[in-house]
Design a protein around this motif. Structure first.
Motif, PDB file in Angstrom:
ATOM      1  N   SER A 338       0.833  -1.198   0.000  1.00 48.33           N
ATOM      2  CA  SER A 338       0.000   0.000   0.000  1.00 48.33           C
ATOM      3  C   SER A 338       0.867   1.247   0.000  1.00 48.33           C
ATOM      4  N   GLN A 339       0.458   2.216  -0.807  1.00 47.80           N
ATOM      5  CA  GLN A 339       1.095   3.540  -0.826  1.00 47.80           C
ATOM      6  C   GLN A 339       0.028   4.635  -0.836  1.00 47.80           C
ATOM      7  N   MET A 340      -1.214   4.280  -0.467  1.00 49.01           N
ATOM      8  CA  MET A 340      -2.352   5.161  -0.723  1.00 49.01           C
ATOM      9  C   MET A 340      -2.295   6.508   0.003  1.00 49.01           C
ATOM     10  N   SER A 341      -1.591   6.588   1.130  1.00 44.12           N
ATOM     11  CA  SER A 341      -1.529   7.865   1.831  1.00 44.12           C
ATOM     12  C   SER A 341      -0.250   8.634   1.536  1.00 44.12           C
ATOM     13  N   LEU A 342       0.521   8.166   0.562  1.00 40.31           N
ATOM     14  CA  LEU A 342       1.756   8.840   0.169  1.00 40.31           C
ATOM     15  C   LEU A 342       1.553   9.609  -1.130  1.00 40.31           C
ATOM     16  N   THR A 343       2.164  10.769  -1.211  1.00 40.31           N
ATOM     17  CA  THR A 343       2.118  11.531  -2.451  1.00 40.31           C
ATOM     18  C   THR A 343       3.185  10.994  -3.409  1.00 40.31           C
ATOM     19  N   ALA A 344       3.077  11.387  -4.659  1.00 38.30           N
ATOM     20  CA  ALA A 344       4.063  10.961  -5.657  1.00 38.30           C
ATOM     21  C   ALA A 344       5.457  11.448  -5.281  1.00 38.30           C
ATOM     22  N   ASP A 345       5.547  12.680  -4.749  1.00 39.28           N
ATOM     23  CA  ASP A 345       6.847  13.226  -4.331  1.00 39.28           C
ATOM     24  C   ASP A 345       7.438  12.415  -3.178  1.00 39.28           C
ATOM     25  N   GLU A 346       6.595  12.034  -2.216  1.00 44.97           N
ATOM     26  CA  GLU A 346       7.085  11.247  -1.087  1.00 44.97           C
ATOM     27  C   GLU A 346       7.588   9.884  -1.537  1.00 44.97           C
ATOM     28  N   ILE A 347       6.866   9.272  -2.461  1.00 46.73           N
ATOM     29  CA  ILE A 347       7.299   7.968  -2.983  1.00 46.73           C
ATOM     30  C   ILE A 347       8.641   8.111  -3.693  1.00 46.73           C
ATOM     31  N   ALA A 348       8.788   9.181  -4.473  1.00 50.35           N
ATOM     32  CA  ALA A 348      10.041   9.419  -5.190  1.00 50.35           C
ATOM     33  C   ALA A 348      11.208   9.639  -4.229  1.00 50.35           C
ATOM     34  N   GLN A 349      10.913  10.199  -3.056  1.00 48.83           N
ATOM     35  CA  GLN A 349      11.956  10.460  -2.061  1.00 48.83           C
ATOM     36  C   GLN A 349      12.297   9.228  -1.231  1.00 48.83           C
ATOM     37  N   GLY A 350      11.546   8.146  -1.420  1.00 54.86           N
ATOM     38  CA  GLY A 350      11.858   6.915  -0.710  1.00 54.86           C
ATOM     39  C   GLY A 350      10.984   6.612   0.487  1.00 54.86           C
ATOM     40  N   TYR A 351       9.907   7.372   0.677  1.00 55.35           N
ATOM     41  CA  TYR A 351       9.038   7.121   1.820  1.00 55.35           C
ATOM     42  C   TYR A 351       8.187   5.874   1.580  1.00 55.35           C
ATOM     43  N   VAL A 352       7.949   5.128   2.649  1.00 54.59           N
ATOM     44  CA  VAL A 352       7.101   3.945   2.616  1.00 54.59           C
ATOM     45  C   VAL A 352       6.212   3.943   3.852  1.00 54.59           C
ATOM     46  N   LEU A 353       5.204   3.102   3.839  1.00 53.87           N
ATOM     47  CA  LEU A 353       4.374   2.864   5.015  1.00 53.87           C
ATOM     48  C   LEU A 353       4.907   1.606   5.692  1.00 53.87           C
ATOM     49  N   ALA A 354       5.398   1.754   6.919  1.00 56.20           N
ATOM     50  CA  ALA A 354       6.097   0.649   7.587  1.00 56.20           C
ATOM     51  C   ALA A 354       5.216  -0.580   7.747  1.00 56.20           C
ATOM     52  N   CYS A 355       3.900  -0.362   7.983  1.00 53.91           N
ATOM     53  CA  CYS A 355       3.016  -1.502   8.232  1.00 53.91           C
ATOM     54  C   CYS A 355       2.747  -2.321   6.976  1.00 53.91           C
ATOM     55  N   SER A 356       3.040  -1.757   5.811  1.00 57.91           N
ATOM     56  CA  SER A 356       2.704  -2.415   4.544  1.00 57.91           C
ATOM     57  C   SER A 356       3.931  -2.690   3.694  1.00 57.91           C
TER      58      SER A 356
END
Length: 367
Positions: A338-356
């Motif tokens: 799941s990446q549903m609460s992340l923005t495209a910029d956050e995903i590009a910066q390497g952010y993830v949701l730890a639980c998923s």
């Protein structure tokens, strides 16, 4: 929650901008929207200007009967009115958190909150004309979006179809009608399961639920609009299927999804126990966080590793939805469900949701 917190009636013009993270908020007002829906208005203990994107949510971090619980609620107010923030809560029969808030959270009480979070908003999703489809308490993000558009644009092009059981269940009714009266391109229609003999304004006289017929009749140009959907899970599933059957361009379809899960922080102990019980020979890759490191099996999530190390992290939903456990992968490869609460910029910066998120190599993480 604490009592007797006084907030100055005159919020300083120089108030600092509210930043994302954990906050302490004081309830300054409480009122009923309907017979089972309550709104709470909050300010910072120290005056702040609330900065969030219309449609985003906060996660309340509560302790009820000794159990730590997190619940996410959409912000129903608009960032165009920045000196307070409003959460609107529907009481659910047997609902532990909604009934606790309704019966215990009073003016002067302080709550802990995390956020704002959520990619379902008008800033990250660009559009020229809008179709808002909501049911029940799913109206809250649409209301925030509507107020934002009314405050920041001249006559925004919005069609708003809200489904409810009856007139008595219409949330934000008066405020939405005022927006409609002021904005010539803001078109509001209510679709009710039960229509009164003398219905209020904007009620479609054909009782029932959203269908191809009433969608095409009430919004003839729906194919040219960007669609935002929020409501109970069965409603959102039905709306998606309806639009697909009408050959709608689903690239223009966006929905909120966090309303269907429960996120009990009381599950933390069980998660830690599960993580600790995994034998070293089951481990697959190494998770490094600062000077800490832990081997994780292919079945374990990043959240399992963080919690097993006793490091501070909030996991309000544990379902990949609320965004509370967002963290950054500095080095290594991961796989996320799941990446549903992340923005495209956050995903590009390497952010993830730890639980998923699970490891696919050794990983260095930044909380």
């Amino acid at each position: 929650m604490a009592n007797n917190i006084n907030v100055s009636a005159a919020v300083p013009f120089e108030a600092k901008q509210w930043q994302a993270g954990e906050h302490q908020l004081v309830c300054v007002e409480k009122w009923n929207e309907t017979h089972d829906v309550i709104s709470f208005r909050f300010q910072g203990i120290k005056p702040v200007k609330f900065h969030f994107k219309p449609g985003q949510f906060l996660t309340l971090l509560l302790e009820i009967d000794g159990e730590k619980i997190g619940r996410s609620y959409t912000i129903s107010s608009s960032p165009s009115r920045p000196f307070s923030v409003v959460l609107t809560v529907k009481q659910i029969e047997g609902g532990k958190v909604s009934n606790y808030l309704a019966n215990n959270l009073e003016v002067g009480h302080v709550v802990r909150a995390l956020g704002p979070d959520g990619a379902f908003n008008l800033i990250d999703i660009e559009a020229d004309n809008y179709l808002f489809l909501s049911a029940g308490c799913g109206i809250t993000p649409m209301y925030s979006m509507s107020r934002w558009l009314a405050d920041t644009q001249i006559s925004p092009d919005v069609c708003f179809l809200h489904s409810a059981k009856s007139t008595q269940d219409l949330i934000f009714k008066q405020s939405l009608e005022q927006i409609t009266e002021r904005s010539r391109q803001f078109k509001l229609n209510y679709i009710l399961e039960h229509v009164d003999a003398e219905p209020c304004a904007h009620v479609d006289m054909e009782a029932g639920r959203l269908s191809a017929d009433n969608l095409q009749r009430l919004v003839p140009d729906f194919q040219a609009r960007t669609v935002f959907v929020c409501g109970p899970e069965p409603y959102m599933v039905a709306v998606k299927a309806l639009l697909e059957s009408l050959n709608f361009n689903m690239a223009q379809f966006h929905q909120e999804s966090f309303g269907s899960f429960k996120g009990d922080l009381g599950e933390l102990a069980a998660a830690k126990e599960s993580s600790a019980s995994v034998k070293s020979d089951d481990s697959g890759f190494m998770l490094r966080i600062g000077d800490r490191k832990r081997s994780l099996s292919s079945a374990q999530t990043v959240l399992d590793g963080v919690e097993a190390e006793g490091l501070p992290i909030i996991a309000a939903c544990r379902s990949g939805v609320c965004g509370a456990c967002k963290c950054k992968v500095v080095e290594g490869e991961t796989e996320s469900s799941s990446q549903m609460s992340l923005t495209a910029d956050e995903i590009a910066q390497g952010y993830v949701l730890a639980c998923s998120t699970k490891l696919k190599s050794d990983v260095t993480l930044e909380l």
